[in-house]
Design a protein around this motif. Structure first.
Motif, mmCIF file in Angstrom:
data_model
loop_
_atom_site.group_PDB
_atom_site.id
_atom_site.type_symbol
_atom_site.label_atom_id
_atom_site.label_comp_id
_atom_site.label_asym_id
_atom_site.label_seq_id
_atom_site.Cartn_x
_atom_site.Cartn_y
_atom_site.Cartn_z
ATOM 1 N N SER A 141 -58.130 -96.144 -44.883
ATOM 2 C CA SER A 141 -57.828 -95.881 -46.288
ATOM 3 C C SER A 141 -58.371 -96.988 -47.187
ATOM 4 O O SER A 141 -58.795 -96.742 -48.315
ATOM 5 C CB SER A 141 -56.317 -95.721 -46.492
ATOM 6 O OG SER A 141 -55.631 -96.928 -46.194
ATOM 7 N N LEU A 165 -62.167 -96.318 -47.579
ATOM 8 C CA LEU A 165 -62.457 -95.163 -48.430
ATOM 9 C C LEU A 165 -62.229 -95.484 -49.906
ATOM 10 O O LEU A 165 -63.006 -95.070 -50.767
ATOM 11 C CB LEU A 165 -61.598 -93.964 -48.009
ATOM 12 C CG LEU A 165 -62.026 -93.272 -46.708
ATOM 13 C CD1 LEU A 165 -61.011 -92.206 -46.320
ATOM 14 C CD2 LEU A 165 -63.408 -92.660 -46.856
ATOM 15 N N ASN A 217 -65.082 -95.423 -52.737
ATOM 16 C CA ASN A 217 -64.906 -94.630 -53.952
ATOM 17 C C ASN A 217 -65.212 -95.448 -55.199
ATOM 18 O O ASN A 217 -65.823 -94.965 -56.149
ATOM 19 C CB ASN A 217 -63.471 -94.104 -54.041
ATOM 20 C CG ASN A 217 -63.218 -92.956 -53.078
ATOM 21 O OD1 ASN A 217 -64.121 -92.524 -52.365
ATOM 22 N ND2 ASN A 217 -61.992 -92.484 -53.058
ATOM 23 N N SER A 246 -61.043 -87.907 -50.480
ATOM 24 C CA SER A 246 -60.621 -89.072 -49.696
ATOM 25 C C SER A 246 -59.147 -88.965 -49.300
ATOM 26 O O SER A 246 -58.764 -89.327 -48.189
ATOM 27 C CB SER A 246 -60.852 -90.359 -50.495
ATOM 28 O OG SER A 246 -62.226 -90.566 -50.728
ATOM 29 N N GLN A 282 -58.802 -86.809 -46.260
ATOM 30 C CA GLN A 282 -59.170 -87.511 -45.023
ATOM 31 C C GLN A 282 -58.049 -88.433 -44.556
ATOM 32 O O GLN A 282 -57.702 -88.464 -43.371
ATOM 33 C CB GLN A 282 -60.441 -88.331 -45.248
ATOM 34 C CG GLN A 282 -61.696 -87.500 -45.500
ATOM 35 C CD GLN A 282 -62.912 -88.383 -45.680
ATOM 36 O OE1 GLN A 282 -63.202 -89.229 -44.844
ATOM 37 N NE2 GLN A 282 -63.634 -88.203 -46.769
#
Length: 221
Positions: free
Chosen positions: A143, A146, A150, A188, A191
């Motif tokens: 996390s 990601l 982003n 995201s 995921q």
């Protein structure tokens, strides 16, 4: 980009160098939030405000990730799941506020967008560079990567939107970028939520197996 969740022993963040880098990027992201939210309010740029929220979400994500490191898999998965839900909320907020902007659209100031976007891009470049070696791991580690990715994509898009606003003379590119960033957040989040749910279930299954073994062992005596 591999998620790393298929590995039997994925990286769980238990590394001092990784923790130090998380502290650095947490500070950088909170600084980026303050800069971009102020500039977004001054320039009327929805894309800058959206990207500022991305910084804030990342700062909170990194702090929660630091807290979760070293804790049981079920706790780490729960923390990642909470971060996934926060990304869903922010993605929906960006989409809703952008729709509002469509009906009360004022043209954002492209020069402010460009300058602040480039500053933010620099912050995110450093963050991505620091975390690149740790992009694969459990849901908690994943996390973090990601969110950093982003930010990088979002800042490149904001700078591009600023150029398009200046050339076209209207705020449509700014709104398009905000919608794209909203979709990126939601993707995201999906995921992270899927991987954390898988790890949560694996942790629960492990507990059940351990309990059964202890139960059988107790009866064998």
């Amino acid at each position: 980009m591999s998620a790393g969740c298929g590995h039997e022993h994925s990286f769980d963040g238990m590394d001092d160098a990784y923790k130090r880098r998380l502290v650095i990027v947490t500070i950088l992201n909170l600084l980026g939030f303050a800069i971009e939210m102020s500039a977004g309010a001054l320039s009327g740029s929805q894309a800058l405000k959206a990207d500022a929220l991305d910084f804030l979400a990342d700062g909170a994500t990194y702090a929660l990730s630091l807290w979760a490191i070293g804790r049981p898999l079920q706790v780490r998965a729960g923390a990642a799941f909470a971060k996934g839900l926060s990304l869903v909320a922010i993605g929906l907020w960006i989409a809703g506020s952008t729709l509002y902007q469509v009906f009360y659209m004022g043209m954002p100031e492209p020069h402010v967008m460009s300058i602040v976007g480039l500053i933010a891009l620099g912050i995110n470049f450093v963050s991505v560079w620091l975390l690149m070696a740790y992009k694969d791991g459990d849901a908690n580690v994943r996390s973090v990567w990601l969110c950093s990715r982003n930010d990088m994509i979002g800042n490149i898009a904001v700078v591009g939107a600023a150029g398009a606003v200046a050339v076209l003379g209207n705020g449509a590119p700014d709104l398009i970028v905000a919608f794209i960033m909203s979709a990126l957040f939601l993707s995201s989040a999906g995921q992270i939520l899927r991987q954390s749910a898988t790890e949560w279930q694996r942790a629960r299954s492990g507990e059940a197996v351990t309990h059964d073994h202890e139960h059988d062992h107790g009866h064998s005596h």
